[in-house]
Design a protein around this motif. Structure first.
Motif, PDB file in Angstrom:
ATOM      1  N   ASP A 237      -5.987   2.791   3.331  1.00  0.00           N
ATOM      2  CA  ASP A 237      -5.670   3.053   4.729  1.00  0.00           C
ATOM      3  C   ASP A 237      -4.156   3.037   4.989  1.00  0.00           C
ATOM      4  N   PHE A 238      -3.384   3.647   4.072  1.00  0.00           N
ATOM      5  CA  PHE A 238      -1.958   3.808   4.321  1.00  0.00           C
ATOM      6  C   PHE A 238      -1.753   4.591   5.618  1.00  0.00           C
ATOM      7  N   LYS A 239      -0.910   4.081   6.496  1.00  0.00           N
ATOM      8  CA  LYS A 239      -0.489   4.826   7.685  1.00  0.00           C
ATOM      9  C   LYS A 239       0.740   5.635   7.275  1.00  0.00           C
ATOM     10  N   ILE A 240       0.529   6.904   7.004  1.00  0.00           N
ATOM     11  CA  ILE A 240       1.566   7.734   6.401  1.00  0.00           C
ATOM     12  C   ILE A 240       2.820   7.784   7.275  1.00  0.00           C
ATOM     13  N   ASP A 241       2.616   7.785   8.607  1.00  0.00           N
ATOM     14  CA  ASP A 241       3.778   7.887   9.496  1.00  0.00           C
ATOM     15  C   ASP A 241       4.591   6.597   9.553  1.00  0.00           C
ATOM     16  N   GLN A 242       4.125   5.554   8.873  1.00  0.00           N
ATOM     17  CA  GLN A 242       4.872   4.298   8.808  1.00  0.00           C
ATOM     18  C   GLN A 242       5.642   4.155   7.485  1.00  0.00           C
ATOM     19  N   PHE A 243       5.780   5.271   6.773  1.00  0.00           N
ATOM     20  CA  PHE A 243       6.583   5.294   5.551  1.00  0.00           C
ATOM     21  C   PHE A 243       7.540   6.481   5.591  1.00  0.00           C
ATOM     22  N   MET A 266       3.275  -4.741   7.421  1.00  0.00           N
ATOM     23  CA  MET A 266       1.862  -4.318   7.480  1.00  0.00           C
ATOM     24  C   MET A 266       1.125  -4.800   6.237  1.00  0.00           C
ATOM     25  N   SER A 267      -0.205  -4.649   6.290  1.00  0.00           N
ATOM     26  CA  SER A 267      -1.046  -4.829   5.116  1.00  0.00           C
ATOM     27  C   SER A 267      -1.835  -3.543   4.918  1.00  0.00           C
ATOM     28  N   VAL A 268      -1.907  -3.100   3.690  1.00  0.00           N
ATOM     29  CA  VAL A 268      -2.647  -1.886   3.358  1.00  0.00           C
ATOM     30  C   VAL A 268      -3.862  -2.280   2.531  1.00  0.00           C
ATOM     31  N   ASN A 269      -5.016  -1.761   2.918  1.00  0.00           N
ATOM     32  CA  ASN A 269      -6.261  -2.053   2.214  1.00  0.00           C
ATOM     33  C   ASN A 269      -6.571  -0.909   1.256  1.00  0.00           C
ATOM     34  N   ILE A 270      -6.751  -1.228  -0.029  1.00  0.00           N
ATOM     35  CA  ILE A 270      -7.126  -0.225  -1.032  1.00  0.00           C
ATOM     36  C   ILE A 270      -8.433  -0.669  -1.660  1.00  0.00           C
ATOM     37  N   SER A 271      -9.513  -0.127  -1.160  1.00  0.00           N
ATOM     38  CA  SER A 271     -10.851  -0.478  -1.647  1.00  0.00           C
ATOM     39  C   SER A 271     -11.080  -1.978  -1.684  1.00  0.00           C
ATOM     40  N   GLY A 272     -10.741  -2.643  -0.577  1.00  0.00           N
ATOM     41  CA  GLY A 272     -10.999  -4.074  -0.476  1.00  0.00           C
ATOM     42  C   GLY A 272      -9.885  -4.955  -0.960  1.00  0.00           C
ATOM     43  N   VAL A 273      -8.856  -4.396  -1.580  1.00  0.00           N
ATOM     44  CA  VAL A 273      -7.694  -5.167  -2.040  1.00  0.00           C
ATOM     45  C   VAL A 273      -6.573  -4.993  -1.022  1.00  0.00           C
ATOM     46  N   SER A 274      -6.076  -6.104  -0.493  1.00  0.00           N
ATOM     47  CA  SER A 274      -5.037  -6.060   0.528  1.00  0.00           C
ATOM     48  C   SER A 274      -3.655  -6.170  -0.114  1.00  0.00           C
ATOM     49  N   ILE A 275      -2.773  -5.223   0.223  1.00  0.00           N
ATOM     50  CA  ILE A 275      -1.403  -5.202  -0.296  1.00  0.00           C
ATOM     51  C   ILE A 275      -0.446  -5.378   0.884  1.00  0.00           C
TER      52      ILE A 275
END
Length: 326
Positions: A237-243, A266-275
């Motif tokens: 769920d990267f918010k592209i406009d925030q990069f 922010m936190s980005v969720n990649i298939s259940g893994v939070s970055i």
């Protein structure tokens, strides 16, 4: 160690390496993403647009070499024994190498062309492009990482090999990585085999920086498309406009680097893994290394090759070096 045996991991086997690379690289400090994942279908199209950009000189310079010096290259790679396999690592749309392929076909040289690319889309398009543009060409396209494909490819028994690595391929490695790449490549070859390797030469820093920060924003879109691909293929769920895209060039090291910059915490969720991301934190996505002639000669000598001849454009901005395996 990241386990893929989780409820969150719902991807086909072909995405497993992509998933692991992304998660592991984004957990590093500093964060990284591999440039090899730029090339999905949209990324391929964007890179073709970049190559046409007036700011991106590399393609024009190397195109000049192959359009103006194809006959000389043919003479250097055929020699007395013309039966060989021409293996191209990362052929892209074949716009440059088609000139060499056509010159070889027109000279009635006996050879087989083997394009290898990580992008299935690239190889699929070549299946249509090559028969139309070089109807007598014998070829066999392979999809995969370069060395994996080489390892599993059944080379013609006893056939001499000429490996082409054009454009920005070796430039997308650090100098240490380039040396490891050339050493590994040498392990697949025999004495007398040859390589044609493209190197972007050092030049005015402003010319180099502009190539990776073009006026039309194509490189920016190309860089951001990597996040869109992760969203689509890895349920992120990267918010592209925030990069944002940022590039730099250090003339002392010859390294041009591209980054994606987080514009907010922010936190980005990649298939259940939070970055987690801090505001202004960077993801390093690409290096484009520039070389002096002395550095190129040294890489050849250090990794089992003889630097035989070099083909350069009229501005001496780009070199395709021909090496022979010792």
């Amino acid at each position: 160690m990241i386990s893929i045996e989780t409820d969150e991991y719902r991807f086909a086997t072909k995405n497993k390496d992509f998933y692991l690379d992304v998660i592991q690289s984004l957990k590093e400090t500093p964060k990284r993403l591999s440039s090899k994942y730029f090339y999905d279908k949209k990324g391929d199209g964007l890179f073709e647009a970049i190559m046409m950009s007036p700011d991106y000189y590399l393609t024009r310079c190397e195109m000049e070499i192959f359009t103006c010096q194809a006959k000389q290259i043919v003479e250097r790679i055929t020699g007395q024994n013309s039966d060989f396999e021409l293996i191209e690592l990362g052929p892209g749309n074949c716009a440059k190498s088609i000139h060499l392929l056509s010159a070889l076909v027109n000279a009635n040289v006996s050879f087989n062309y083997v394009p290898i690319d990580i992008s299935e889309n690239v190889i699929s398009e070549l299946q249509s492009f090559l028969p139309e543009n070089a109807p007598d060409l014998q070829f066999n396209g392979l999809v995969g990482d370069y060395f994996d494909a080489l390892a599993h490819h059944c080379l013609l028994p006893g056939a001499r090999k000429v490996v082409m690595c054009l454009g920005g391929n070796i430039g997308n490695m650090t100098i240490a990585e380039a040396n490891r790449f050339c050493k590994a490549l040498r392990s697949y070859l025999q004495p007398g085999d040859q390589c044609i390797i493209g190197f972007d030469l050092v030049k005015h820093p402003a010319i180099i920086k502009q190539a990776y920060d073009d006026r039309d924003g194509l490189t920016r879109e190309f860089n951001l498309n990597l996040l869109a691909r992760i969203n689509r293929e890895l349920d992120a769920d990267f918010k592209i406009d925030q990069f944002d895209h940022y590039c730099s060039y250090d003339p002392l090291t010859g390294s041009a680097k591209s980054y994606l910059v987080s514009l907010s915490e922010m936190s980005v969720n990649i298939s259940g893994v939070s970055i987690p991301f801090e505001k202004d934190e960077c993801i390093w996505t690409e290096i484009s290394q520039k070389y002096s002639r002395d550095q190129i000669h040294q890489i050849a000598a250090d990794n089992g090759f003889i630097h035989v001849v070099e083909f350069v454009d009229s501005k001496s901005w780009f070199m395709d070096a021909l090496w022979t395996v010792v």
